[in-house]
Enzyme design. Sequence first.
Site, PDB file in Angstrom:
ATOM      1  N   ARG A 148       0.869  -1.173   0.000  1.00 38.25           N
ATOM      2  CA  ARG A 148       0.000   0.000   0.000  1.00 38.25           C
ATOM      3  C   ARG A 148       0.908   1.226   0.000  1.00 38.25           C
ATOM      4  NH1 ARG A 148      -2.174  -3.410   4.134  1.00 38.25           N
ATOM      5  NH2 ARG A 148      -4.253  -4.212   3.628  1.00 38.25           N
ATOM      6  N   LYS A 172      -2.318  -1.851   7.914  1.00 38.11           N
ATOM      7  CA  LYS A 172      -3.464  -1.245   8.584  1.00 38.11           C
ATOM      8  C   LYS A 172      -3.504  -1.679  10.048  1.00 38.11           C
ATOM      9  CE  LYS A 172      -6.447  -0.688   4.542  1.00 38.11           C
ATOM     10  NZ  LYS A 172      -7.734  -1.041   3.925  1.00 38.11           N
ATOM     11  N   HIS A 243      -1.708   2.443  -6.056  1.00 42.22           N
ATOM     12  CA  HIS A 243      -2.423   1.199  -5.755  1.00 42.22           C
ATOM     13  C   HIS A 243      -2.519   0.282  -6.977  1.00 42.22           C
ATOM     14  CE1 HIS A 243      -4.414  -0.506  -2.284  1.00 42.22           C
ATOM     15  NE2 HIS A 243      -5.339  -1.021  -3.054  1.00 42.22           N
ATOM     16  N   ARG A 246      -0.025  -2.404  -6.827  1.00 43.08           N
ATOM     17  CA  ARG A 246      -0.421  -3.453  -5.874  1.00 43.08           C
ATOM     18  C   ARG A 246      -1.378  -4.446  -6.551  1.00 43.08           C
ATOM     19  NH1 ARG A 246      -1.139  -4.544  -0.217  1.00 43.08           N
ATOM     20  NH2 ARG A 246      -3.295  -4.915   0.408  1.00 43.08           N
ATOM     21  N   HIS A 269      -4.218  -8.937   3.848  1.00 40.78           N
ATOM     22  CA  HIS A 269      -5.674  -8.995   3.972  1.00 40.78           C
ATOM     23  C   HIS A 269      -6.052  -9.838   5.182  1.00 40.78           C
ATOM     24  CE1 HIS A 269      -6.264  -8.128  -0.596  1.00 40.78           C
ATOM     25  NE2 HIS A 269      -6.007  -7.046   0.101  1.00 40.78           N
ATOM     26  N   TYR A 278      -2.995 -19.530   7.446  1.00 40.30           N
ATOM     27  CA  TYR A 278      -2.212 -18.370   7.044  1.00 40.30           C
ATOM     28  C   TYR A 278      -1.143 -18.043   8.085  1.00 40.30           C
ATOM     29  CZ  TYR A 278      -6.064 -17.843   3.820  1.00 40.30           C
ATOM     30  OH  TYR A 278      -6.995 -18.075   2.851  1.00 40.30           O
TER      31      TYR A 278
END
Length: 302
Positions: A148, A172, A243, A246, A269, A278
Amino acid sequence: MAKDSNIIHKYNNYLLLEKALSENSIDAYMTDLAKLSTFLEKEQLTIENVTLDHLQQFIAQLYDLGINPRSVARIISGIKSFYNFLILDGYIQTDPTELLETPKIGLKLPTVLSLEEIKSILSQIDVSTKEGQRNRTIIEVLYSCGLRISELTSLKFSGLFLDEGFIKVEGKGSKQRLVPISETAIQEINNYLYYRNQQKAKKGSEDILFLSNRGTAISRIMVFHFIKEYTEKAQIKKTISPHTFRHSFATHLLEGGANIRAIQLMLGHEKITTTEIYTHMDMTYLREEIITHHPRNKNKSR
């Protein structure tokens, strides 16, 4: 209609007290419900005697007014919520929205650059200057790592593990993750460090990798600006932003056969993908997935 107003008031309280929705969400529900109330008033119907046929007529009118499918889908969702409340509170026995179909909404695909277009953009940059080498490195890192723009501008020296082939980024919610970095991007960073090591950083920006000429972290606006400039020079007509690189990163990896789970983890994500598989995937395997399938590792030419 006074009874209907009383029911709607109770529904408002239900959304606020029992569903604990935000004020904005409640306003959206009530605005959509007001559209239905207007329709019912014109048809001389009450909330409790509405049928599926009536609701289908209402939806048809929305389309006639030019309301797009996404907004119609949201209105239908709100109506279903309202009639579920009526069932729960005993106002009605059968739900007229049960068979009410939601319109299919096509996904708006993000803009993606081809590898040739990315090469064309990079070829517009004069790397004999400090700014040019910095800008080329930024674009290469955006594309090779799928970052990002906020992750790129806050990238730190202390987050570089180039010998191991990783960089640490802060995504984030201030959540950190390790991202594999290609040999091409590593080379560009090393080329940029020749200039960066000579530049004096302002206090508080000493650990920031990408600096502006003022010695502070490069801004998002500046990155947007030079990407637009190089894109126009390359005569690419697509609307491009940081973006876009990305999106191109993820698309090219997927097209190359990379594991979708690895891509999701690399992008940071965390929706329904935050599962055991994950968090326990081996980082060496993840690096191999990215390095093997990313097109920038298949063609090292500038």
